[in-house]
Write an enzyme that holds these catalytic residues in place. Sequence first.
Site, PDB file in Angstrom:
ATOM      1  N   GLY A 177       0.674  -1.298  -0.138  1.00 41.16           N
ATOM      2  CA  GLY A 177      -0.042   0.387  -0.002  1.00 41.16           C
ATOM      3  C   GLY A 177       0.907   1.215  -0.345  1.00 41.16           C
ATOM      4  O   GLY A 177       1.277   1.831   0.770  1.00 41.16           O
ATOM      5  N   LEU A 178       0.916   1.511  -1.635  1.00 40.24           N
ATOM      6  CA  LEU A 178       2.006   2.911  -1.224  1.00 40.24           C
ATOM      7  C   LEU A 178       1.284   4.048  -0.556  1.00 40.24           C
ATOM      8  O   LEU A 178       0.295   4.893  -1.753  1.00 40.24           O
ATOM      9  CB  LEU A 178       1.835   3.435  -2.190  1.00 40.24           C
ATOM     10  CG  LEU A 178       3.823   2.180  -2.863  1.00 40.24           C
ATOM     11  CD1 LEU A 178       3.956   1.793  -4.577  1.00 40.24           C
ATOM     12  CD2 LEU A 178       4.546   2.717  -2.147  1.00 40.24           C
ATOM     13  N   SER A 179       1.023   4.806   0.355  1.00 38.31           N
ATOM     14  CA  SER A 179      -0.098   5.990   0.801  1.00 38.31           C
ATOM     15  C   SER A 179       0.921   7.287   0.036  1.00 38.31           C
ATOM     16  O   SER A 179       0.375   7.683   0.429  1.00 38.31           O
ATOM     17  CB  SER A 179       0.397   6.005   2.180  1.00 38.31           C
ATOM     18  OG  SER A 179       0.973   6.395   2.869  1.00 38.31           O
ATOM     19  N   GLY A 188       3.544   0.386   5.656  1.00 37.76           N
ATOM     20  CA  GLY A 188       4.857   1.256   6.455  1.00 37.76           C
ATOM     21  C   GLY A 188       4.219   1.373   7.791  1.00 37.76           C
ATOM     22  O   GLY A 188       4.350   2.240   8.125  1.00 37.76           O
ATOM     23  N   ASP A 193       6.966   6.349   5.012  1.00 37.60           N
ATOM     24  CA  ASP A 193       7.361   4.571   5.139  1.00 37.60           C
ATOM     25  C   ASP A 193       6.578   3.476   4.537  1.00 37.60           C
ATOM     26  O   ASP A 193       7.694   3.173   4.558  1.00 37.60           O
ATOM     27  CB  ASP A 193       6.271   4.145   6.610  1.00 37.60           C
ATOM     28  CG  ASP A 193       6.383   5.453   8.374  1.00 37.60           C
ATOM     29  OD1 ASP A 193       8.098   5.590   8.263  1.00 37.60           O
ATOM     30  OD2 ASP A 193       5.625   5.815   8.500  1.00 37.60           O
ATOM     31  N   CYS A 216      -7.887   9.385  10.498  1.00 41.94           N
ATOM     32  CA  CYS A 216      -7.436   8.660   9.157  1.00 41.94           C
ATOM     33  C   CYS A 216      -8.198   9.111   8.206  1.00 41.94           C
ATOM     34  O   CYS A 216      -9.300   9.234   7.933  1.00 41.94           O
ATOM     35  CB  CYS A 216      -8.237   7.148   9.623  1.00 41.94           C
ATOM     36  SG  CYS A 216      -7.543   6.197   8.282  1.00 41.94           S
ATOM     37  N   CYS A 256      -9.988   2.078  10.700  1.00 42.19           N
ATOM     38  CA  CYS A 256      -9.987   1.796   9.286  1.00 42.19           C
ATOM     39  C   CYS A 256      -9.629   1.130   8.798  1.00 42.19           C
ATOM     40  O   CYS A 256      -9.618  -0.204   7.386  1.00 42.19           O
ATOM     41  CB  CYS A 256      -9.337   3.547   8.765  1.00 42.19           C
ATOM     42  SG  CYS A 256      -8.536   3.703   7.723  1.00 42.19           S
TER      43      CYS A 256
END
Length: 372
Positions: free
Chosen positions: A9-11, A125, A15, A197, A101
């Site tokens: 999961g690339l936010s 991350g 991280d 979130c 979430c």
Amino acid sequence: MSGARVIVGLSGGVDSSVAALLLKRQGESLAGLFMQNWDDGEDGTGECRAEDERRDALRIAGLLGIPFHSRNFAAEYWRDVFKHFLDEYRAGRTPNPDVLCNREIKFKTFLDEARALGAEAIATGHYARVERRDGRWCLLRGVDTGKDQSYFLHQLGQEQLAATLFPVGHLPKAEVRRLAAEAGLPTAAKKDSTGICFIGERDFREFLGRYLPARAGEIRDPRGVVVGEHAGCWYYTLGQREGLHIGGVRGRPAAPWFVVGKDVAANVLVVDQGGDSPYLFSNRLASEPAHWVAGSPPARRFECTAKTRYRQDDQACTVEVDADGSLSVAFASPQRAVTPGQSVVLYRDDECLGGAVIATTDAPLERKTAPP
């Protein structure tokens, strides 16, 4: 189908960038996925922030040479997280949307999407660790105690942990930033995200007021004396000092006021002076039915430590599991501002056992008695 075994999961933050970097260096078959989980139709700022983050996530994927996917889970977030968030505030409780979430979006909707893309596992991350012990998956604290996020992950179970990697959980934050800088990642010095979130940093009262309009009422002291006026009980939480706007009260010392209770039905906010007001303290709490990481509690009655809010030091306690799965928790010492709607999360050493939503406490105003 992505052809990748793991989808990270690339936010758009440092991280998750380093999580992907480490997996790539390990030779993992990897793809990235960006989740947009909030649409803000009123002012557009939510979409703008999401697009900025998506671009950063795409840059990381490009630099690492991994496939990139983007998905919009805003409808799922509204249905499974935000509606509950509003219902809890409307009832006078203080929910923790990050916990929900993680359970409903990051480790359910995202995991389902990753599997639909052909992946076997996901990575994030988060500062936490997963380890196999005695035939079961354990959720462990992150090594960096200042960044440990196991509190927010306590609703995960065996199925999710079996399919989850936390590549930065064994690292201190400073080392994560160093690795990012060394690799030339553009997120190396990026500020950590804060706030609710996927909603981010904004004036919380203004934001909540879009959904729960102001409803002015009296601010009273524990004896019922009116000392001010509030804009709506749901905008305040136990222990809060800021935003009360109580001026000098005749016959009272010039000491700060703190929220010590709420009566949403009567639309009354109760305050007292001093951060150590006895009205803020409790020794016991009762919870809603608990979730156990292992699938069941370690015993019907046991001793452990607990946190009733993120970043709190561990508090020694005795836990009894009631017949309906709810908890009765007795603390070894009085606890300040234990808040219904928040989560009590249980630990044994480095292992997170699980937790539950706090229902009630034995604080004086909940028991309708005067403090000792």
